[in-house]
Design an enzyme around this catalytic site. Structure first.
Site, PDB file in Angstrom:
ATOM      1  CG  ASP A 107      -6.520  -2.596   0.961  1.00 20.17           C
ATOM      2  OD1 ASP A 107      -6.099  -3.551   1.652  1.00 20.17           O
ATOM      3  OD2 ASP A 107      -7.352  -1.770   1.382  1.00 20.17           O
ATOM      4  N   GLY A 135       2.967  -9.421   3.153  1.00 21.69           N
ATOM      5  CA  GLY A 135       2.167  -8.245   3.472  1.00 21.69           C
ATOM      6  C   GLY A 135       1.260  -8.470   4.667  1.00 21.69           C
ATOM      7  CB  SER A 194       4.500 -14.689  13.198  1.00 19.39           C
ATOM      8  OG  SER A 194       4.999 -14.190  14.429  1.00 19.39           O
ATOM      9  CB  ILE A 211      -0.973   0.022   1.201  1.00 20.38           C
ATOM     10  CG1 ILE A 211      -0.205  -0.065   2.524  1.00 20.38           C
ATOM     11  CG2 ILE A 211      -1.999  -1.094   1.085  1.00 20.38           C
ATOM     12  CD1 ILE A 211      -1.075   0.127   3.750  1.00 20.38           C
ATOM     13  CE1 TYR A 213       1.571  -9.909  12.705  1.00 20.18           C
ATOM     14  CE2 TYR A 213       2.744 -11.179  14.368  1.00 20.18           C
ATOM     15  CZ  TYR A 213       2.696 -10.603  13.115  1.00 20.18           C
ATOM     16  OH  TYR A 213       3.763 -10.728  12.268  1.00 20.18           O
TER      17      TYR A 213
END
Length: 275
Positions: free
Chosen positions: A50, A71, A110, A33, A135
């Site tokens: 986006d 992203g 992650s 973005i 998250y």
């Protein structure tokens, strides 16, 4: 390869990967973005888009063989703020990859997908999800979606559970969690070049003596990290204040394991680093 797509190309890690990915394909399409942080490479095209908007994302994947999906918002936020880029965005990438017949998604997952696991358990890549934040939950969602798209639709995925990826280790926790930029580039390269992967999870961590996780089950990727945070131990250990009751020190998610849902975990990492 003819074409690779990179999302999150203006982020720290995405920016670091651009040259590596450009060298692996005739065409690199980088998207974010934001505007690019440096001049475009000779075979690179930049598209502002986006992730939460399928009509902006899907056309970018046409003709590609692989998408490297980095992203996202890279911190804990209220669920509503993460829903678009981190949850819907991941769905849009996998669905667009399926529609356009891509072979593989390489995903920046992650450690926070298993962030509440204890450091001293020596977890491997078969560890069940145990997210520490909204998250981390988004990473669990994308990993499970990746497995489902492989088993139901034959779309391969390599989900990289990235730890602390910085130029140098920033604090005592990073003696176990650090991932160097050099090792990041190698890990992503292996995730792309390995002939078949099915659905694979790997930890994004360097060859740290104190690493609390193991990639022993995914040796077929050929990832052999070159860097070791132990080289900084003499400097970083005197800064540590041991507290066995502090989840930030005893769980693999670090400060993300202690923050309230919806509150920044990055702020806690900066506090550990004295920044």
């Amino acid at each position: 390869m003819k074409k690779i797509v990179l999302t999150g190309a203006a982020g720290n890690l995405g920016h670091e990967l651009r040259a590596t990915l450009a060298s692996m394909a005739a065409e690199l399409v980088s998207t974010d973005i934001a505007e690019p942080r440096s001049e475009l490479l000779a075979n690179e095209t930049w598209v502002k888009a986006d992730l939460a908007e399928m009509d902006q994302i899907a056309p970018l994947l046409e003709g590609a063989e692989m998408v490297v999906h980095f992203g996202a918002i890279v911190d804990e936020k209220p669920f509503e703020e993460l829903l678009g880029p981190n949850y819907i965005g991941a769905y849009n990438i996998w669905e667009a990859a399926h529609r356009h017949g891509l072979r593989r998604v390489v995903y920046a997952s992650s450690i926070h997908a298993v962030g509440l696991c204890e450091n001293n358990r020596g977890i491997d890549t078969d560890e069940p999800h145990r997210p520490d934040t909204f998250y981390g939950l988004a990473k669990c969602f994308a990993e499970d979606m990746g497995r489902m798209y492989w088993e139901k639709r034959g779309l391969e995925a390599v989900c990289l559970r990235i730890f602390s990826c910085t130029p140098e280790p920033q604090n005592a926790r990073a003696l176990g969690s650090w991932l160097s930029y050099r090792d990041l580039r190698q890990l992503v390269t292996r995730a792309i070049e390995t002939p078949t992967v099915g659905f694979t999870v790997a930890y994004g961590v360097s060859a740290n003596d104190r690493a609390p996780v193991s990639n022993a089950r995914v040796g077929f990727l050929g990832y052999k990290p070159q860097d070791n945070a132990e080289d900084w131990a003499e400097t970083l250990l005197p800064q540590a204040r041991p507290d066995p009751a502090d989840l930030a020190q005893t769980r693999v998610g670090g400060p993300f394991a202690t923050v309230a849902l919806g509150e920044s975990g990055v702020a806690g990492i900066k506090a550990l680093s004295g920044k």
